[in-house]
Design an enzyme around this catalytic site. Sequence first.
Site, PDB file in Angstrom:
ATOM      1  N   GLY A   7      19.431  11.079 -58.783  1.00 47.82           N
ATOM      2  CA  GLY A   7      20.484  11.814 -58.110  1.00 47.82           C
ATOM      3  C   GLY A   7      20.647  11.307 -56.687  1.00 47.82           C
ATOM      4  N   LEU A   8      21.818  10.792 -56.363  1.00 39.49           N
ATOM      5  CA  LEU A   8      22.076  10.191 -55.052  1.00 39.49           C
ATOM      6  C   LEU A   8      23.071  11.026 -54.265  1.00 39.49           C
ATOM      7  CD1 LEU A   8      22.387   6.433 -56.091  1.00 39.49           C
ATOM      8  CD2 LEU A   8      20.402   7.579 -55.063  1.00 39.49           C
ATOM      9  N   SER A   9      22.636  11.498 -53.079  1.00 42.63           N
ATOM     10  CA  SER A   9      23.516  12.285 -52.211  1.00 42.63           C
ATOM     11  C   SER A   9      24.127  11.435 -51.115  1.00 42.63           C
ATOM     12  CB  SER A   9      22.719  13.424 -51.571  1.00 42.63           C
ATOM     13  OG  SER A   9      21.723  12.908 -50.688  1.00 42.63           O
ATOM     14  N   GLY A  10      23.591  10.230 -50.916  1.00 44.28           N
ATOM     15  CA  GLY A  10      24.039   9.395 -49.816  1.00 44.28           C
ATOM     16  C   GLY A  10      23.103   9.448 -48.626  1.00 44.28           C
ATOM     17  N   LEU A  33      26.827  13.767 -57.874  1.00 49.76           N
ATOM     18  CA  LEU A  33      27.649  14.910 -58.245  1.00 49.76           C
ATOM     19  C   LEU A  33      28.643  15.175 -57.119  1.00 49.76           C
ATOM     20  CD1 LEU A  33      24.856  17.305 -59.579  1.00 49.76           C
ATOM     21  CD2 LEU A  33      26.194  15.622 -60.865  1.00 49.76           C
ATOM     22  N   CYS A  94      21.635  26.371 -56.516  1.00 47.67           N
ATOM     23  CA  CYS A  94      22.322  25.084 -56.646  1.00 47.67           C
ATOM     24  C   CYS A  94      21.425  24.066 -57.340  1.00 47.67           C
ATOM     25  CB  CYS A  94      22.730  24.577 -55.267  1.00 47.67           C
ATOM     26  SG  CYS A  94      23.773  23.100 -55.298  1.00 47.67           S
ATOM     27  N   GLY A 119      15.309  12.962 -54.403  1.00 41.69           N
ATOM     28  CA  GLY A 119      14.589  12.709 -53.156  1.00 41.69           C
ATOM     29  C   GLY A 119      13.937  13.941 -52.572  1.00 41.69           C
ATOM     30  N   CYS A 193      24.965  22.211 -46.952  1.00 40.86           N
ATOM     31  CA  CYS A 193      26.104  21.309 -47.118  1.00 40.86           C
ATOM     32  C   CYS A 193      27.406  21.996 -46.734  1.00 40.86           C
ATOM     33  CB  CYS A 193      26.161  20.807 -48.556  1.00 40.86           C
ATOM     34  SG  CYS A 193      26.279  22.120 -49.813  1.00 40.86           S
TER      35      CYS A 193
END
Length: 354
Positions: A7-10, A33, A94, A119, A193
């Site tokens: 899972g990549l959030s940046g 996502l 979440c 992460g 967020c």
Amino acid sequence: MNKVVVGLSGGVDSSVAAAVLHHQGYEVIGLTLWLMKGKGQCCSEGMVDAGRLCEELAIPHHIVDSRDVFKENIIDYLVSGYEAGVTPLPCSQCNRAVKFAPMLAYAQQELGTDKIATGHYARINYDQQSDRYQLLKAVDPNKDQSYFLYDLTQELLAGSVFPLGNQTKEETRRIAAEFNLATAEKPESQDLCLVEAHGNMQTFLDRFIDQKEGDIVDMAGNILGQHTGIHHYTIGQRRGLGIAAPEPLYVVKLDAVMNRVIVGDRNAGGRLECTVSRMNWVSIAEPTAPIRAEVKIRYRSKPVTAQIIPLGNSRIKIVFEDHQFGVTPGQAAVLYSGDMVLGGGIIEVENKSE
């Protein structure tokens, strides 16, 4: 070769998780996502950074439009909670309903693997004696995120990998620099967020909740001032009340029915016990008799010893050894035994101190 969906959030943490697994020989697939528009991680800006990372690592990158799921499970949940005079904790909900469960389902159904990685700073251990996966605190106490992960199920723990759980944030930054990742110097995300995207929580909530002015009163019901809407306040709040008093006053209750903010001194805000609902026993089976545990009622609060009394129907009563300040309906109470997360749930009822 083992396949894992990351899972990549940046952000730097998820970037390093992907880079480390890729370096270890895993077949890594990036998954982002799309939760909402705006700045910050989990938003459109984060998707760009996640895509850039996947180009750097030469790995596939999938984007799933999860905006409807996010709105239903998080935005609507937050708004209804604040309208009712509670302060919801969106992160744990979440993680389970919006992130981990949909990610694992997508990995299994679309990408042919039953392993996902994130992460997060936490650890997972499989205990053969109990035949259960256990959620443990991260090695770095300053970055430990196990508090937000208490609601994960056994299935989700079995399918999850936390590559950063045994290292510090400083080590993560160092690894990012060694891999020459573009996110190596990216600033730390400090807020929810939603706060990152909208500037602050009040601005976000004002988009959905009408500002309805009312009275700020003391414990005896005397009017001390006016508030701009109970959704602008939370239990334990001291600053920003706009009232003068000879001693510090704190928000001790939000009365949604009467549209009042009730304030008192610090002693008035103390609680000896509270009731918790929606309990998820993550690392142990649900107890049938009272147990003792360490309890955190906020992410940054210190664990305190308490007696845990099962009430049935996924509810417990927590009896603290000493009065606790800032016990807030809507927030999570998470139970620990040393490094192990026993379980957690949502604080449901304020009981007056005795």
